[in-house]
Motif scaffolding. Sequence first.
Motif, PDB file in Angstrom:
ATOM      1  N   CYS A 338     -33.758  34.564  -7.146  1.00 40.02           N
ATOM      2  CA  CYS A 338     -33.929  34.078  -8.446  1.00 40.02           C
ATOM      3  C   CYS A 338     -35.224  33.604  -9.145  1.00 40.02           C
ATOM      4  CB  CYS A 338     -33.030  32.719  -8.488  1.00 40.02           C
ATOM      5  SG  CYS A 338     -32.676  31.903 -10.118  1.00 40.02           S
ATOM      6  N   VAL A 341     -37.052  36.898  -9.636  1.00 39.44           N
ATOM      7  CA  VAL A 341     -36.597  37.744 -10.925  1.00 39.44           C
ATOM      8  C   VAL A 341     -37.262  36.891 -12.119  1.00 39.44           C
ATOM      9  CG1 VAL A 341     -34.838  37.981 -12.372  1.00 39.44           C
ATOM     10  CG2 VAL A 341     -34.471  38.433 -10.101  1.00 39.44           C
ATOM     11  N   VAL A 381     -37.404  44.236 -11.988  1.00 42.60           N
ATOM     12  CA  VAL A 381     -36.185  43.513 -11.798  1.00 42.60           C
ATOM     13  C   VAL A 381     -35.205  44.452 -11.049  1.00 42.60           C
ATOM     14  CG1 VAL A 381     -34.148  42.557 -12.964  1.00 42.60           C
ATOM     15  CG2 VAL A 381     -36.479  42.105 -14.018  1.00 42.60           C
TER      16      VAL A 381
END
Length: 902
Positions: A338, A341, A381
């Motif tokens: 997370c 990203v 990503v």
Amino acid sequence: MMEQYIEIKAANPDCLLFYRMGDFYELFFEDAVDAARALGITLTKRGQHLGQAIEMCGVPVHAADDYLQKLIQLGFRVAVCEQVEDPAEAKKRGGKSVVRRDVVRLVTPGTLTEDKLLSPSQSNHLMALARIRGGEEAQFGLAWIDISTGSFRVAESRPARVLADIMRVEPSEIILADSLFEDPEAKPLIEQLGQRAVPQPQVLFDSSCAESRICRYFAVASLEGYGNFSRAELAAAAAALAYVEKTQFNERPPLEVPLREEDGASLFIDPATRANLELSRTLAGERQGSLLKAIDRTVTGGGGRKLCEWLMSPLTDPEEINSRLDAVAWLIRESRLCEDVRTALRRLADMPRALSRLAMNRGGPRDLSALRDGARAAEVVAALFAERETPELIKEALAAIAAFPDELRALLADCLSDEVPLLKREGGFVRHGHAAELDELRALRDESRRVIAGLQLSYAEDTGVRSLKIKHNNVLGYFIEVTAANAAPLQEGETARGRFIHRQTMANALRFTTTELSDLETRIANAADQALRIELGLFEDMVLCAVGAAPAIKAAAEALAVIDVYAALAVLAEEQGYARPRVDDSMAFEIVGGRHPVVEQALRRQAAQPFVANDCDLSPPGEGVTPSPATGSGAEQAGAIWLLTGPNMGGKSTFLRQNALIAIMAQMGSFVPAGAAHIGVVDRLFSRVGASDDLARGRSTFMVEMVETAAILNLATARSLVILDEIGRGTATFDGLSIAWAAVEHLHEVNRCRSLFATHFHELTALADKLDRLANVTMKVKEWKGDVVFLHEVAPGAADRSYGIQVARLAGLPEAVVTRARDVLAQLESSERDNPALTLVDDLPLFAAHLKSAQAKPSETSALPPELAARLAELHPDDLSPRQALEALYEIKRLAAGDKSG
């Protein structure tokens, strides 16, 4: 020139006219007066018209965006008038001919595209509102476009909810048929829309030709492949497109095909509730302090806009809600991923807005670099998620990201420099090595001395004349110069004479040129212009490629924005200790340890104080039971009502709001500020908290309260959540009590919805014995030495007091007022007469006790010990030294304590 200005202004009477003259946009006549006042710039005069001096002001072209932003914020519309003819062409018509100018764009609040004029995390919607009469009730069609991103949505609405549907979108500008402004039925709606409502010709809203107009814009033969649109929706969509064409003239924004929003797909929240709950703005109109500001952890502009969209339109489908919650929960578990990203997304530029500017010829090299950087971020990503088993929604987003056009990605990476200028006319944005001819021209432009030196060395070697020089002057340009003694190798032989052309003979030197040197001179002189021309051609090629791939680019940008929102909600949940709600089709509403997300964060920032969490359970008996197909709406499983009593400042309003906010956050797909939560989907949310008036429409505070309450009682269903605070307090005591009493009964027996009802009418607590789904709860307090301590805890039971006088004392009311109020309260509570207030009239004035105290004799109020009084009389402060004054103070203190010893 002024004739041309007056002619163009006459065609745009409702706009300020920015009239281009050289490096300035000039404004004249009343436009100049209005603009100078609004912008704080100097107002001057230029010439005369009809015997009157012409008012004038102007703004520089390079700073026009800053001035436009201020004018748009103040509610102005601006027509931008540019030269549309080459000055050379104008001269052909005569020496005094004026260069032709025309309006190239109308700048309005809903049609902005420039970065300076837009907030990165806020959408900027233009909305068209169409009304179609027919049947018992008129139908409204809504169409809203964000021209800066190309999004295009349509929906149908009804008179009872049209304002709520408009406020859900928060458009910057709303166009309506001018006939509606004359219609008494539409007048209340238009008044509430205020300055955002802009009248347009009725012909724009003609539903008979709406479909053909939409098909023409999107170059399709039929709209059947895009959905089944009603007449009202088609009329609104066509009007929105017509207005875009009207304001953008020859430019064509890359709009998406209209997407129809189904009725009931999102949680209905009426305008008063949106305002009371401060979802996107506080009651003062500020973002700071709103729920959106408190929960926003996005790192991209697109993510911020998407989060706002989800917050303003929570879902009502439990399956969709839980799919979003699955994505957030997965990212919470994958915390390292997370964060990686989010790091990648921080480098993501705003691709949809960059693409719109490019398509409308307002873009520059940095907009192309935004697409290139977006493609790179998308690759990063996608690589982070590679070979991972992800939830379905993230998998869908990754598929859209992977569809980013490889051809465009490669072109932008190969063609664009790492650092690019703001404006394309500055050049220098094409990467070295991409185009050989461009590199050569740049070398000529930037390294002409080195190129000439290389040619000079070549000639010297070919002729054997080491003293040969290539020089330059303004008469001959570039030339070869040798001394007379060394001129022979350049003159003897057919080859030499054919190559070196004699130009000039000097006393001690001869000057020559060559075809090669003349060509080089021409190329050097034109290198800058030619290099820029090649760069602009490559720019147009990249723009065409980008615009051609617009749908794929927008889909990838949308997917990246969605992933940003999921990651932001995961970070929020971890940071604030939020829990995943259980959302289903039941009628449950159970919150364990609920907190107000905005107030909790404010307490942490300001005083590091913990928020007091509270439970709330409005579930019907047999909590969590899904309504049977026969009932569908859950009417048989009626919700509970909590009747909340307690003092002001005890936390009632906070408790009411936090439960509504938790429902909204859960249905938008977010974890919630609670220890646990089980929420059966809410179809409509109503909140009536706080007092306000609408004097412009002739409505008092109480009238506004009653109008909002009437809407709630008429529209709430069994699946709704209703939050009511202090109903009936704006009128006489018994009138208000009667209204509140009847409202509670109606909610219980007719609406049968889940409700929180806060009141100071303690008499209502008796209803708990009569209504089986009503429970009394109260805000706990403690009294200590005449003061009240607010515990902010909700507990079963009913309050018998409101502690208003204690709160008044905390607010700083004069002590005499507080004392008198306690007196009056005691007499009112103890009197057995029908009208106890009559016995108080004889006790006026209000400040009698205070005046009596002030008029008392000193001996009656002071009662000083004789020794102390005598000592004070002997003191002369002006005659005392500091040491003597200190000793006297100690002596006074001893005497006041009753110590007579020396």
